[in-house]
Scaffold this active site. Sequence first.
Site, short mmCIF file in Angstrom:
data_model
loop_
_atom_site.label_atom_id
_atom_site.label_comp_id
_atom_site.label_asym_id
_atom_site.label_seq_id
_atom_site.Cartn_x
_atom_site.Cartn_y
_atom_site.Cartn_z
N CYS A 143 0.86 36.70 -19.00
CA CYS A 143 2.11 36.62 -18.24
C CYS A 143 1.89 36.55 -16.74
O CYS A 143 2.85 36.61 -15.98
CB CYS A 143 3.02 37.80 -18.58
SG CYS A 143 2.33 39.40 -18.13
N HIS B 203 0.83 -1.21 0.00
CA HIS B 203 0.00 0.00 0.00
C HIS B 203 0.86 1.26 0.00
O HIS B 203 0.65 2.19 -0.79
CB HIS B 203 -0.92 -0.01 1.22
CG HIS B 203 -1.81 1.18 1.33
ND1 HIS B 203 -1.46 2.30 2.05
CD2 HIS B 203 -3.03 1.43 0.80
CE1 HIS B 203 -2.43 3.19 1.95
NE2 HIS B 203 -3.40 2.69 1.21
#
Length: 891
Positions: free
Chosen positions: A847, A472
């Site tokens: 930007c 796991h």
Amino acid sequence: MTLPSGTKPRFVYSFGDGVAEAAPEMHALVGAKGERLAEMTRLGLPVPPGFTITTQVCEHMLKTSEFPAGAREQIQAALTLLEARTETTYGDPDNPLLLSVRPATPVTAGGMLEAVLNVGMNRDIAVGLAARTGDERYAWDCYRRYLQDYAAVCMGMRRGILETLLERAKDGEGVYDESELSAPALEGLTEIFKRKMIESSSALPPDDPREQLWASIEAVFRSWNSPKPVGYRNAHGLPHDHYTAVTVQLMVFGNMGEHSATGMAFTRDPDNGEKRFFGEWLPNAQGEDVRMGLRAPQPLNKESGTLPGDRVLEREHPEAYRELTRAYRVLESHFRDMLRMAFTIQQNKLWIIQTRIGKRSPRAEVRIAVDLAREGIITTTQAIRRVQTQTLDKILHPQIDTDSLRDVVARGLGASPGAATGHAVFSSKEAVEWAGRGLSVVLVRSETTPDDIHGMLKSAGILTRRGGMTSHAAVVARGASRACIVGCLDLELHPDERYMMVGDQTIAQGDIITIDGTSGSVMVGEVETVQPKASRELEELLAWVDDVARLRVYVNADTARDCERAVRFGAKGVGLCRTEHMFFETGRIDIFRQMIVAEDEAPRREALAKLMPMQKADFKAIFRVMRGLPVTIRLLDPPLHEFVPHGDREIGALAEVLGDTPEVIRRRLESMSEINPMLGHRGCRLGLTYPEIYEMQVRAVVEAACEVMNDDGVPVNPQIMIPLVSHVRELELLRDVVRTTMTRACEAYGVNLQLAVGTMIELPRSCLTGGQLAEVADFFSFGTNDLTQTIFGISRDDCGRFLPFYVEMGILPIDPFVSLDPSVGELVEIAVERGRAKNPGLELGMCGEHGGDPRSIAFCHKAGLDYVSCSPFRVPIARLAAAQAALEASS
């Protein structure tokens, strides 16, 4: 799924004997597992027969607390067919049919949903099974396992309650794992379990196998809305209304003695992506034993890595191994991806329990996608779609510096690559708490279970004493890109006392440790790390990406060093060079402050004259790196208060330089103060009131460009961006300042420089007046940080106190400073439409921080922008996102 009028809804689809009723692409009804079981059955692979109950039943049950009309009858009919196929009878002690009841979700649930195995067991059937097989130990072990599952899933008992009793039984017989427990011990344990159930829950599992089946099906359905899967879906942005199907299958047993086994296999290495059949197995065990890492697994083959004394499946079960090898080749060819396979060998017969797309480390994800394309199994465009954008971010995670000093105190199995340094904590709860205080943590456990998922996701790294490469902890860590070491037997853990021993050394909770998930090394203290280099496969993938993407990817960079890094990452220009950042360097800030506090133009120009050669040198260095690629230079934008001194010592130093008293400097600074400076005297407003500032910056840009062209023979492509424009007249006036300054400088150098002049669109008014601005501007660059602030009326510097709460409460789906909000997108679209209508050749870019966000990049593609600009390390991510956006738009 719409049914014709009068048609009875179908809730159950059977599979077995090479025939499957569920058609391909039915995962929304039968779940991914149900769909794959049907496909494997049609492929002729040895799949335990069974049937799948659809997600519609789950939805109806969760809404009404009962099965929909006709569902019980269809389930009973499917069970009767399964009895006929297996020549067994459900509930018959002399010839029993035992079942597994597992979830089958349309999308991954991260192992959060519950399953019940060995359904149909009771004491009489255990006795009958022992008589039929001649193996009492196996029969009582199945009953023991059933009681544990039913108590946890159907009755809501904590698994740890019965596991503690199991540990006591092992201690009582002096054995290490449950496979060594005797039949009498296991039989006695079932009675101990039942007494504990009555004590804890005042109830027992029903003896009637049919009642068990209905209760198990209902419990798996109800687990869809339990806290763990709900939390997992929230964390991964998955929908809550897809529900789960349930598969009911013939139980096959890997715990029927030495001729039986169970294991997990990967068709390619999940760590590095290498093309090799890889896996682990356990003799005389059931599948949960491998997944939970409760026993030391053995290698599948020599390619899985063997040590002296290992039991290798290829040697011990050669016929089953050959069949398993054939199965993996068939499956990978059919599903066209790296797969994880669960298998059981019962009395030398191989059964494929399930297969799923295998979780993999980030570097394996890239390599597997590229290799599959090279092998012709998938296309290059499919490979581009296969790699997640966040994977590229994870690939750039730090690695241990090979030259650093290291105090290695233990070694385990490196299960998930990368390095992690943090405070050692010994429970998932404490991992969440410590991480919530902003601390990096390494979660240390004996082994992990789904209950630990929240702590694992909050941890920088995971270290377990037990488990293997398919346990796991290993699987979750690889999927979440957490450094992970499993099977570190050198550790002696004392979690209740919050410390561990490694040899003679004590490591207490809170002590700093470093783990290397690649080598498996555990180190005391903080260890230096380095950024890994891009792989050959990543470079090849990014080359394919550039052939597909329409959007260009630029970089937000203010130094030549950042530009060099961005060019290596594939940036095609600089979308934002923040000139103000250049003033913060040593030796410059004092001069800049002199300019700020100057009382009139003459001393201001004197200070600017000192700064000009410094800015010019910076621009020359950037131009040399970019070699003709666009460099968009934003003129001074922030309010001047960001640069002024605040402490007495700084004010005193500035006063001494200027020959004034500190009191005079304080008065000047107070006269400049603003109540809301981010909406005050900044951006183009500074350029209009103090044009000499912008004149100096433009001159520095132009002279730098001319000198690089003349002296170095390097092409340049500078662009001037004027910030915070809200009115076309602001842009007209400042464009004239730029043009006049450029003309003078170019004449002095005898250079004909092409200099584009544009504006940063970061205010709602500038979006609405985009048509007017486009008649003056050569380009728009959307500054979505400020645009988001001004649309929401939220300061991004102060929103941390409430925005997470807004997201948690569902007021906002995501932080709007992380991913573009639709309201911001709508204004961008308005500016694009109106701007291009007036200026068809208008260059458009983004930007803000959103320029590196994949969802925002997809929006930019649809909106018709030409480029996005982001930080250097986001450039590869943005390139991939741009290509995926193009592919999505064309599909």
